[in-house]
Enzyme design. Sequence first.
Site, PDB file in Angstrom:
ATOM      1  N   LYS A  81       5.325   4.506 -10.830  1.00  0.00           N
ATOM      2  CA  LYS A  81       6.710   4.919 -10.585  1.00  0.00           C
ATOM      3  C   LYS A  81       6.824   6.383 -10.168  1.00  0.00           C
ATOM      4  CE  LYS A  81       7.773   5.709 -15.518  1.00  0.00           C
ATOM      5  NZ  LYS A  81       8.081   7.135 -15.505  1.00  0.00           N
ATOM      6  N   ASP A  82       5.756   7.171 -10.362  1.00  0.00           N
ATOM      7  CA  ASP A  82       5.764   8.568  -9.935  1.00  0.00           C
ATOM      8  C   ASP A  82       5.344   8.743  -8.480  1.00  0.00           C
ATOM      9  OD1 ASP A  82       6.497   9.421 -12.488  1.00  0.00           O
ATOM     10  OD2 ASP A  82       4.421   9.735 -13.127  1.00  0.00           O
ATOM     11  N   ARG A 129      18.280   7.017 -12.457  1.00  0.00           N
ATOM     12  CA  ARG A 129      18.362   5.559 -12.390  1.00  0.00           C
ATOM     13  C   ARG A 129      18.862   4.983 -13.715  1.00  0.00           C
ATOM     14  NH1 ARG A 129      15.286   2.003 -14.746  1.00  0.00           N
ATOM     15  NH2 ARG A 129      13.802   3.614 -15.345  1.00  0.00           N
ATOM     16  N   ARG A 130      18.257   5.426 -14.817  1.00  0.00           N
ATOM     17  CA  ARG A 130      18.702   4.938 -16.129  1.00  0.00           C
ATOM     18  C   ARG A 130      20.118   5.402 -16.428  1.00  0.00           C
ATOM     19  NH1 ARG A 130      13.003   6.691 -18.453  1.00  0.00           N
ATOM     20  NH2 ARG A 130      11.836   4.755 -18.166  1.00  0.00           N
ATOM     21  N   ARG A 147      13.955  16.211 -21.303  1.00  0.00           N
ATOM     22  CA  ARG A 147      12.634  16.306 -20.682  1.00  0.00           C
ATOM     23  C   ARG A 147      11.583  16.455 -21.769  1.00  0.00           C
ATOM     24  NH1 ARG A 147      11.809  18.362 -15.782  1.00  0.00           N
ATOM     25  NH2 ARG A 147       9.740  17.537 -16.168  1.00  0.00           N
ATOM     26  N   ARG A 153      10.449  13.900 -26.991  1.00  0.00           N
ATOM     27  CA  ARG A 153      11.738  13.210 -26.877  1.00  0.00           C
ATOM     28  C   ARG A 153      12.093  12.481 -28.171  1.00  0.00           C
ATOM     29  NH1 ARG A 153      11.926  10.968 -20.613  1.00  0.00           N
ATOM     30  NH2 ARG A 153      10.586  12.576 -19.764  1.00  0.00           N
ATOM     31  N   CYS A 241      14.157  11.090  -6.057  1.00  0.00           N
ATOM     32  CA  CYS A 241      14.748  11.083  -7.401  1.00  0.00           C
ATOM     33  C   CYS A 241      16.198  11.530  -7.407  1.00  0.00           C
ATOM     34  CB  CYS A 241      13.931  11.996  -8.326  1.00  0.00           C
ATOM     35  SG  CYS A 241      12.378  11.266  -8.871  1.00  0.00           S
TER      36      CYS A 241
END
Length: 306
Positions: A81-82, A129-130, A147, A153, A241
């Site tokens: 996904k990166d 996106r989330r 981040r 997190r 992004c």
Amino acid sequence: MRTILVGSRKSRLALIQSRYVIGALSGLSPDFDFQIRHIVTKGDRILHVTLSKVGGKGLFVKEIEQALLDGTIDFAVHSMKDMPAELPDGLEIASVPVREDARDMFFSRNGASLEELPSGAVVGTSSLRRAAQLLHFRPDLRVQSVRGNVDTRMAKLKNGEFDAIVLAAAGMKRMGLPELKTAEYLPFGVSLPAVGQGALAIECRSGDAELKALLKKINDEETAVTVRAERAFLKKLNGGCQVPIAAFCECKGDTGLALTGLVASPDGATVLKTRLEGTDPDVLGTQAAGELLARGAGKILSEFSN
């Protein structure tokens, strides 16, 4: 015996993923010795700004790709996904191992589900996106950027900075974290994953035939084909992004594929979604993106990509 230098970010998850691949390769041939080289990327250095404001796709791969081009490493293990839709000349994704769980996971401080969170609750995520999909589902929530690595997190959630956070299930599972027991898996109807989420991309130099032959042995064809469709969707949209883009492809029968794709405005007010079936991954991804562009995705991309 050839020594293979493997480039990896320093995060716990990145090292787990790199060691997983090395372990799989080590059992296939005694002719190679693997050594990890740590590489710090721009995405690792800049932790106080949301990803969308620092440069989008490629934040966690550009320095690693430069090391590949320079010959200081031989291959790298990325989270798919990166990966940007376009790779530099001379590099290729030589192998895509079997995909881990592609879903997002929702963690709340008091065990509440996404539907049970009180109005005004603060949810942390570093992903536009989330954020867009969460706000579309629950516009009464407050979504704020968070981040740092998984441990950071989770600590911010526990100390009360957030009422909930959303993370990728794949990373949590690969790290074997006990917090999985308290998590809610978000269905694709609520949070469609990022392109390639849950899959790994093993990137090397195109001319290294010996290494490519070894890497191909741990390629999972089903994962490779479905991810290819998702990446064709991303490429057609030319997305990074700055705009919420999501896609997930699955196999249907012996040769069929079904792709669900999404483009949304960052505030979640507009969500365009499609589901198409086909047999050619490149054609399918391109067609799905074309349909969304015809329905207004181009306007969203031009408005929010600047």
